[in-house]
Design a protein around this motif. Structure first.
Motif, mmCIF file in Angstrom:
data_model
loop_
_atom_site.group_PDB
_atom_site.id
_atom_site.type_symbol
_atom_site.label_atom_id
_atom_site.label_comp_id
_atom_site.label_asym_id
_atom_site.label_seq_id
_atom_site.Cartn_x
_atom_site.Cartn_y
_atom_site.Cartn_z
ATOM 1 N N CYS A 229 0.984 -1.158 -0.115
ATOM 2 C CA CYS A 229 -0.086 -0.034 -0.059
ATOM 3 C C CYS A 229 0.618 1.215 0.042
ATOM 4 O O CYS A 229 1.843 1.420 0.827
ATOM 5 C CB CYS A 229 -0.774 -0.040 1.177
ATOM 6 S SG CYS A 229 -1.895 1.547 1.438
ATOM 7 N N CYS A 232 -0.578 3.166 3.803
ATOM 8 C CA CYS A 232 -0.359 2.650 4.846
ATOM 9 C C CYS A 232 0.928 1.824 5.012
ATOM 10 O O CYS A 232 1.320 1.121 6.041
ATOM 11 C CB CYS A 232 -1.456 2.268 5.350
ATOM 12 S SG CYS A 232 -2.053 0.379 4.977
ATOM 13 N N CYS A 255 -6.239 -0.991 -0.914
ATOM 14 C CA CYS A 255 -5.679 -1.633 0.291
ATOM 15 C C CYS A 255 -6.721 -2.013 1.286
ATOM 16 O O CYS A 255 -7.488 -0.971 1.531
ATOM 17 C CB CYS A 255 -4.835 -0.489 0.819
ATOM 18 S SG CYS A 255 -4.249 -1.201 2.704
ATOM 19 N N CYS A 258 -6.400 -0.158 4.955
ATOM 20 C CA CYS A 258 -6.749 1.348 5.343
ATOM 21 C C CYS A 258 -7.679 1.815 4.452
ATOM 22 O O CYS A 258 -8.090 3.049 4.441
ATOM 23 C CB CYS A 258 -5.307 2.165 5.106
ATOM 24 S SG CYS A 258 -4.996 2.561 3.603
ATOM 25 N N THR A 260 -7.807 2.614 1.389
ATOM 26 C CA THR A 260 -7.630 3.896 0.302
ATOM 27 C C THR A 260 -7.167 3.060 -1.001
ATOM 28 O O THR A 260 -6.753 1.931 -1.084
ATOM 29 C CB THR A 260 -6.465 4.601 0.814
ATOM 30 O OG1 THR A 260 -5.161 4.034 0.685
ATOM 31 C CG2 THR A 260 -6.613 5.264 2.291
HETATM 32 ZN ZN LIG Z 1 -3.383 0.805 2.915
#
Ligand SMILES: [Zn+2]
Ligand SMILES: [Zn+2]
Length: 319
Positions: A229, A232, A255, A258, A260
């Motif tokens: 990611c 994160c 991801c 997180c 995102t």
């Molecule tokens: Zn992430």
């Protein structure tokens, strides 16, 4: 904007990774001109064609301004040694004190846009930006860097963003590429400390499959693990999606840790791609991935005032 279609997952290909250089710095003589050329190529038939042409004109203004400015300041040897020792960004976006060449660059960009065709709202915003005094332009830039912009700033964001890109890219271009070292976390730009705007997967012989995260401020690219990611740094729950039936040159890396996503751009599929241009030209992917439940890790500054449906950014400090 409503869209038909869906995003579909891609199989993961980790490629043949050789040892690439850690960082690639922008070539200021070609960087913004290449972006303009790419935007011109992507614009015809794109749902955002007028907007892409507007950003192409801004990139041409950045290119013109870059050739007309004096060198400006760079961090000294002591500063670089201190940052390297403590793993700080070399020209950190929030603490670096911009010299007068920042406002000079902003004004040079604004001058280069005089007479360029643009939407009425953008022309009004340009006039407002031009009328600001130096202190007010600096204050606007500070708010954008801190992600504290006010609603009344929004229309002027493309111009101040262009000035910030130009200022940091000019400094990054003059650094020794051997100097930047990975930060902690490695997802932060080693030059300016920003989170990644997008990522690019290489195609050149010997480097197939190696990946670089791309900075939206200083325009540096830095080497990063292929399946991790970009926000994160999780290596779990990573998947890749493209718009069904559409190009695979730009995919969303999602991801599940997180929630995102950050776009991955594939040079093998589009050798002329530009991180900012190809990001802007693939808004349908953002909308579909957003509908599927992921948030964009970092917003593209050029999209902020242009499209009310653009996803909300996360805080740059939450990485
Ligand atoms: Zn992430
Ligand atoms: Zn950077």
């Amino acid at each position: 904007m409503s869209l038909k279609g869906r995003v579909v997952p891609d199989p993961v290909d980790i490629g043949q990774i050789a040892a690439p250089p850690f960082v690639r710095l922008p070539d200021i003589a070609t960087h913004f001109a290449a972006r303009a050329t790419r935007l011109d190529a992507l614009a015809p038939g794109n749902p955002l064609e007028p907007f892409l042409r507007f950003v192409a004109d801004i990139a041409r203004a950045q290119h013109k301004a870059a050739g007309a400015l004096s060198a400006g300041m760079l961090p000294g040897d002591d500063h670089i040694a201190f940052c390297k020792a403590h793993r700080f960004a070399l020209i950190e976006r929030l603490t670096w004190v911009r010299d007068a060449s920042f406002v000079s660059g902003a004004r040079a960009i604004a001058r280069a846009l005089i007479g360029v065709r643009m939407p009425e709202a953008a022309a009004s915003a340009l006039a407002a930006f031009t009328a600001r005094d130096d202190k007010s332009i600096d204050a606007l830039a500070d708010r954008l860097l801190r992600e504290e912009q006010e609603p009344w700033d929004m229309a002027e964001v493309p111009f101040v963003a262009a000035a910030l890109e130009l200022h940091w890219a000019r400094m990054a271009a003059r650094l020794d590429p051997a100097v930047p070292v990975p930060l902690e976390p490695r997802s932060l730009c080693p030059v300016c400390g920003s989170t990644a705007l997008t990522s690019v997967v290489e195609a050149a012989a010997g480097r197939q499959g190696s990946r670089f995260l791309c900075c939206g401020l200083c325009q540096a690219r830095w080497n990063y693990t292929r399946i991790q990611c970009a926000h994160c740094v999780s290596t779990k729950g990573i998947a890749y999606h493209h718009v069904e039936g559409g190009s695979k040159a730009v995919r969303a890396e999602t991801c599940d840790e997180c929630r995102t996503y950050t776009k991955a751009l594939y040079l093998e599929e589009a050798p002329d791609l530009d991180p900012v241009a190809d990001d802007l030209a693939t808004l349908p992917l953002d909308l579909l991935v957003g509908e599927a439940g992921w948030r964009r890790a970092r917003l593209n500054w050029y999209l902020m005032p242009q499209d009310e449906e653009a996803p909300e950014p996360l805080s740059a400090t939450s990485a």
